[in-house]
Motif scaffolding. Structure first.
Motif, PDB file in Angstrom:
ATOM      1  N   SER A 162     -22.973   6.161 -12.999  1.00 23.26           N
ATOM      2  CA  SER A 162     -23.616   7.474 -13.146  1.00 23.26           C
ATOM      3  C   SER A 162     -22.882   8.504 -12.301  1.00 23.26           C
ATOM      4  O   SER A 162     -23.399   9.008 -11.330  1.00 23.26           O
ATOM      5  N   PRO A 163     -21.635   8.786 -12.679  1.00 19.15           N
ATOM      6  CA  PRO A 163     -20.871   9.758 -11.899  1.00 19.15           C
ATOM      7  C   PRO A 163     -21.435  11.166 -12.042  1.00 19.15           C
ATOM      8  O   PRO A 163     -21.988  11.507 -13.093  1.00 19.15           O
ATOM      9  N   ASN A 164     -21.337  11.947 -10.966  1.00 19.76           N
ATOM     10  CA  ASN A 164     -21.731  13.340 -11.046  1.00 19.76           C
ATOM     11  C   ASN A 164     -20.478  14.186 -10.874  1.00 19.76           C
ATOM     12  O   ASN A 164     -19.955  14.318  -9.777  1.00 19.76           O
ATOM     13  N   SER A 190     -19.974  17.229 -10.877  1.00 21.25           N
ATOM     14  CA  SER A 190     -20.040  18.475 -10.115  1.00 21.25           C
ATOM     15  C   SER A 190     -20.064  18.201  -8.617  1.00 21.25           C
ATOM     16  O   SER A 190     -20.166  19.120  -7.815  1.00 21.25           O
ATOM     17  N   SER A 191     -19.950  16.924  -8.247  1.00 17.60           N
ATOM     18  CA  SER A 191     -19.993  16.572  -6.828  1.00 17.60           C
ATOM     19  C   SER A 191     -18.593  16.494  -6.234  1.00 17.60           C
ATOM     20  O   SER A 191     -17.732  15.774  -6.730  1.00 17.60           O
ATOM     21  N   ALA A 192     -18.373  17.236  -5.157  1.00 14.57           N
ATOM     22  CA  ALA A 192     -17.057  17.213  -4.494  1.00 14.57           C
ATOM     23  C   ALA A 192     -16.762  15.822  -3.947  1.00 14.57           C
ATOM     24  O   ALA A 192     -15.613  15.379  -3.960  1.00 14.57           O
ATOM     25  N   ILE A 193     -17.788  15.122  -3.477  1.00  6.91           N
ATOM     26  CA  ILE A 193     -17.556  13.790  -2.914  1.00  6.91           C
ATOM     27  C   ILE A 193     -17.098  12.818  -4.003  1.00  6.91           C
ATOM     28  O   ILE A 193     -16.253  11.959  -3.773  1.00  6.91           O
ATOM     29  N   TRP A 194     -17.622  12.969  -5.214  1.00  9.91           N
ATOM     30  CA  TRP A 194     -17.174  12.092  -6.302  1.00  9.91           C
ATOM     31  C   TRP A 194     -15.678  12.282  -6.544  1.00  9.91           C
ATOM     32  O   TRP A 194     -14.916  11.319  -6.605  1.00  9.91           O
ATOM     33  N   GLY A 211     -13.112  21.084  -0.168  1.00  8.58           N
ATOM     34  CA  GLY A 211     -14.247  21.500  -0.976  1.00  8.58           C
ATOM     35  C   GLY A 211     -15.554  20.844  -0.568  1.00  8.58           C
ATOM     36  O   GLY A 211     -16.617  21.451  -0.676  1.00  8.58           O
ATOM     37  N   VAL A 212     -15.488  19.610  -0.089  1.00 10.00           N
ATOM     38  CA  VAL A 212     -16.706  18.919   0.365  1.00 10.00           C
ATOM     39  C   VAL A 212     -17.429  19.797   1.396  1.00 10.00           C
ATOM     40  O   VAL A 212     -18.655  19.890   1.406  1.00 10.00           O
ATOM     41  N   GLN A 264     -26.422  19.204  -7.182  1.00  9.51           N
ATOM     42  CA  GLN A 264     -25.015  19.502  -7.420  1.00  9.51           C
ATOM     43  C   GLN A 264     -24.099  18.533  -6.669  1.00  9.51           C
ATOM     44  O   GLN A 264     -23.082  18.108  -7.202  1.00  9.51           O
ATOM     45  N   VAL A 265     -24.446  18.172  -5.434  1.00  3.03           N
ATOM     46  CA  VAL A 265     -23.493  17.440  -4.593  1.00  3.03           C
ATOM     47  C   VAL A 265     -23.612  15.917  -4.675  1.00  3.03           C
ATOM     48  O   VAL A 265     -22.689  15.216  -4.271  1.00  3.03           O
ATOM     49  N   CYS A 266     -24.703  15.386  -5.192  1.00  5.31           N
ATOM     50  CA  CYS A 266     -24.887  13.924  -5.175  1.00  5.31           C
ATOM     51  C   CYS A 266     -23.803  13.236  -6.008  1.00  5.31           C
ATOM     52  O   CYS A 266     -23.698  13.469  -7.207  1.00  5.31           O
ATOM     53  N   PRO A 267     -22.978  12.390  -5.384  1.00  2.00           N
ATOM     54  CA  PRO A 267     -21.853  11.818  -6.134  1.00  2.00           C
ATOM     55  C   PRO A 267     -22.256  10.833  -7.229  1.00  2.00           C
ATOM     56  O   PRO A 267     -21.481  10.587  -8.148  1.00  2.00           O
ATOM     57  N   VAL A 268     -23.455  10.250  -7.122  1.00  2.00           N
ATOM     58  CA  VAL A 268     -23.841   9.214  -8.087  1.00  2.00           C
ATOM     59  C   VAL A 268     -25.052   9.624  -8.931  1.00  2.00           C
ATOM     60  O   VAL A 268     -25.701   8.778  -9.527  1.00  2.00           O
ATOM     61  N   SER A 269     -25.358  10.912  -8.963  1.00  3.30           N
ATOM     62  CA  SER A 269     -26.497  11.431  -9.734  1.00  3.30           C
ATOM     63  C   SER A 269     -27.820  10.752  -9.362  1.00  3.30           C
ATOM     64  O   SER A 269     -28.690  10.581 -10.214  1.00  3.30           O
ATOM     65  N   TYR A 273     -24.821  13.579   1.903  1.00  7.92           N
ATOM     66  CA  TYR A 273     -24.274  14.875   1.496  1.00  7.92           C
ATOM     67  C   TYR A 273     -25.407  15.832   1.122  1.00  7.92           C
ATOM     68  O   TYR A 273     -25.356  17.010   1.443  1.00  7.92           O
TER      69      TYR A 273
END
Lengths: 454, 263
Positions: free
Chosen positions: A159-161, A163-167, A249-250, B146-151, B173
């Motif tokens: 479940s990648p996001n 819009s997340s800088a960390i991803w 960006g993070v 917006q910032v959560c890497p794994v939704s 985060y």
């Protein structure tokens, strides 16, 4: 011919169009010559001293690993000070230190491997290997800070996001690691194959595995390898720039933290990657010669002086944008931003900021590098050491100051000091890094690929 | 005009039928017409996903009894240490010369027994003091999502921001990204946690626990689509504002009677 062998020695016709800038300086004969020089050179370092050194580093690394385990078993809120109020502590700043350094080393080594600039090809595989282990060390540091790191491996894919800088940061640093490993492979396969042929038993088998079974040591195979190295080197450069930008960006994408928000962070981190990379490479190259008491060729001396010049240039630019950012932040009286900068300029972080980051890490090295009397190999080494210490403090200042300004009422300012467990993990990561490097220096062909006996 | 018996009967039945239909349907038609005018639907007629929940706080009513904080912890199983909180109450003191002092003794958990430092603060004469209850703003543009890497954190269709604790990796985060300090890491579950406006209650037609226990009606909850909901009424009748509107997060907690200087 297996696919792996084809990857190692063969290549497409398209690939032959890519010349390698340092091609003239590489040859199988040279490698063989160097191999014997290295073997005789290695004798100079007493094995017992090296073993003690390795054992000490390993012990420290194991202690750090135990601290990570304790953190997970006890719960971070019990043994870490980075939890409430200041969720990101010294482990995150250590992560930033390591991964930015890795990208810097990747970029500087590419000056030689990819762009064929000056003597930088002499940095050779040492730079790429150091970039790989510092990147890995960074992953260990951030992994220790995550509450549930194993879940990350599943859900960044499931479940990648986007819009997340960390991803993106994780994906791009992972990509950078893959490119770097491939680059190291292509740069050293032929020499590893030579070692496999010249050794017997376990060592022969070990080098055979490292060479992925392809033991072709013809000049043609070497040329193809070098072209592949350049191709993945270009990929590594792009990944390093993208990853460092998104790491900026993070921080820089967060409207909630006005001291971080804006385009300053990616720019600052890219510039400081060059500073960090040049300093670590100069320091490690120098230490390598000094500790093994190997004689330094005039070419390597020239390389160190070049690294010193590069360091001077980027350190000067870094100081300039640091001054600009600090003055803008203080002048504007913007809530959050000026408060965070005040913590650095005259608050609880003023010692790491003025003492370590600015004076020790920037002004003194700039003086050493500018003064004609200290523009020597040792001068570059000392300046590099100070820069590395200063940058470690700079990462800490950057990560902590932004969080100390409270976003809600209830406290005037927050406070954070690393706990013993956190400090032990940081020390362990550094020791583990040095351990891997020493081991690599011993078993892998990391030396300068150019002439050492001219 | 000559009307046949058959035609008369038919017309009678038609008129009667039409009348009955009109009689039965008219309230609904009228109501629909009126509601269209007021742009809204009664909350009771909306499904779980059609709701658009809103929250309002009348700062002038809050007496700092902290029942809301205690009720929230009981209702949601929040760890009892004061630093873990889904909702909390800040106490502000504004001095004659405009200096702002904030204290949230144990984040309001221990209630009014806490002794607040009085009147003079660092030589500043206290002019006025008040309480500001805080909780998750369920932003329209939530930085945490917006910032959560794994939704793991997401916005439900009715606008409430939820956390799927099974997916959270604990990178923190979202805690760093929230401008309102609404999130924390639960030391027991080791995942990010925050106020959900008591999602388990509001989806069953109940009020959030903090609203339910507030003795002075400082906390108001309801559906933003329903013009007669308490939250819409308060927004209509009072001058309200949201926290840190400059950040563009579009919070859905509206404050009435808020003082300059509140973070």
């Amino acid at each position: 011919m297996t696919i792996l062998q084809r990857l190692g020695t063969g290549g497409s016709r398209l690939l032959s169009l890519i010349p390698h800038p340092a091609m003239g300086k590489w040859s199988v004969a040279r490698f063989k010559e160097l191999r014997h020089a290295t073997l005789s050179g290695a004798k100079e370092l007493a094995p017992s001293r090296l073993d003690v050194w390795l054992a000490l580093l390993l012990a420290m690394g194991v202690l750090g690993f135990l601290a990570i385990v304790v953190g997970f078993l006890q719960g971070h809120e019990k043994v870490f000070n980075a939890e409430l109020g200041v969720p990101w502590g010294i482990l995150i700043s250590t992560y930033v230190f390591f991964v930015v350094s890795a990208s810097g080393m990747c970029l500087i080594s590419s000056l030689g491997h990819v762009f064929g600039v000056g003597r930088f090809h002499l940095l050779g595989r040492r730079a790429v290997f150091l970039a790989i282990i510092t990147l890995f060390a960074g992953f260990v540091a951030i992994g220790a800070e995550l509450e549930r790191p194993w879940r990350m491996l599943i859900y960044v894919g499931l479940s990648p996001n986007l819009s997340s800088a960390i991803w993106w940061m994780g994906a791009l640093y992972g990509l950078e690691l893959i490119f770097l490993i491939a680059e190291l492979f292509f740069l050293s396969r032929v020499e590893i194959a030579i070692r496999s042929r010249e050794s017997s038993g376990l060592a022969a088998w070990f080098y055979r595995v490292l060479a992925l079974g392809s033991l072709d040591t013809s000049e043609e195979a070497l040329r193809k390898n070098m072209r592949f190295a350049r191709l993945v080197g270009i990929g590594g450069v792009l990944a390093a720039i993208a990853a460092t930008s998104i790491l900026g960006g993070v921080f820089g994408l967060l409207g909630a933290k006005s001291s971080w928000y804006g385009p300053y962070m990616p720019i600052y981190l890219i510039l400081s990657a060059f500073v960090s990379g040049a300093a670590i490479l100069a320091l490690v190259t120098l230490l390598n010669y000094r500790l093994t008491r190997m004689e330094m060729s005039s070419e390597v001396k020239g390389l160190l002086i070049d690294l010193g010049r590069l360091l001077l240039l980027f350190l000067g630019i870094l100081l300039f944008i640091l001054v600009v950012n600090t003055i803008v932040g203080l002048y504007g009286n913007i809530p959050g931003k000026s408060e965070a900068l005040m913590l650095l300029v005259s608050g609880p972080l003023s010692l790491p900021f003025w003492g370590l980051e600015v004076v020790l890490g920037m002004l003194v090295p700039l003086f050493i590098l500018l003064n004609p009397r200290t523009q020597t190999v040792s001068g570059v080494g000392l300046a590099s050491l100070l820069v590395v210490i200063g940058l470690f403090a700079a990462r800490y200042d950057l990560v902590i100051a932004g969080q100390l300004v409270p976003v809600v009422g209830g406290a005037e300012t927050l406070s954070y000091i690393p706990s013993y467990t956190e400090a032990l993990i940081v020390a362990g990561v550094f020791a583990f890094c040095a351990f891997l490097y020493t081991l690599g220096e011993r078993v892998l062909p990391l030396g300068e690929s150019g002439s050492r006996h001219d | 005009m000559k009307v046949s018996r058959r035609k008369f009967l038919r017309m009678s039945v038609q008129t009667l039928g039409g009348g009955i239909v009109l009689y039965v349907a008219s309230p609904a038609i009228l109501r629909a017409a009126l509601q269209e005018e007021a742009t809204g639907t009664p909350a009771a007629e909306l499904t779980r996903e059609e709701h658009s929940w809103g929250f309002a706080i009348d700062v002038r009513r809050c007496i700092g009894c902290h029942k809301c904080v205690q009720a929230c912890k009981l209702e949601n199983g929040v760890p009892l240490e004061p630093e873990y909180r889904r909702t909390w109450v800040e106490r502000y003191e504004i001095s004659e010369d405009g200096a702002v002092f904030v204290d949230s003794v144990s984040w309001g958990q221990d209630g009014p027994e806490s002794i607040y430092p009085n009147a003079k603060r660092n030589g500043h004469e206290s002019a006025k003091s008040f309480f500001v209850p805080k909780l998750c703003n369920q932003c329209e543009n939530p930085p945490c999502v917006q910032v959560c890497p794994v939704s793991a954190t997401f916005k439900a269709r009715n606008g409430v921001i939820l956390v799927d604790g099974r997916r959270c990796i604990g990178c923190k985060y979202c805690i760093v990204a929230c401008p309102y300090g609404a999130r924390f890491l639960n030391p027991e579950t080791r995942v990010a946690e925050k106020c959900t406006w008591c999602y388990h209650r509001i989806t069953r037609g109940l009020l959030p626990a903090c609203v339910q226990v507030c003795p002075v009606g400082a906390r108001v909850f309801g559906d933003m689509k329903d013009p007669e909901s308490p939250v819409r009424r308060l927004i209509r009748e009072e001058m309200t504002q949201v926290l840190k509107s400059a950040l563009g997060t579009k919070p859905k907690v509206y404050y009435a009677g808020l003082q300059e200087g509140v973070r």
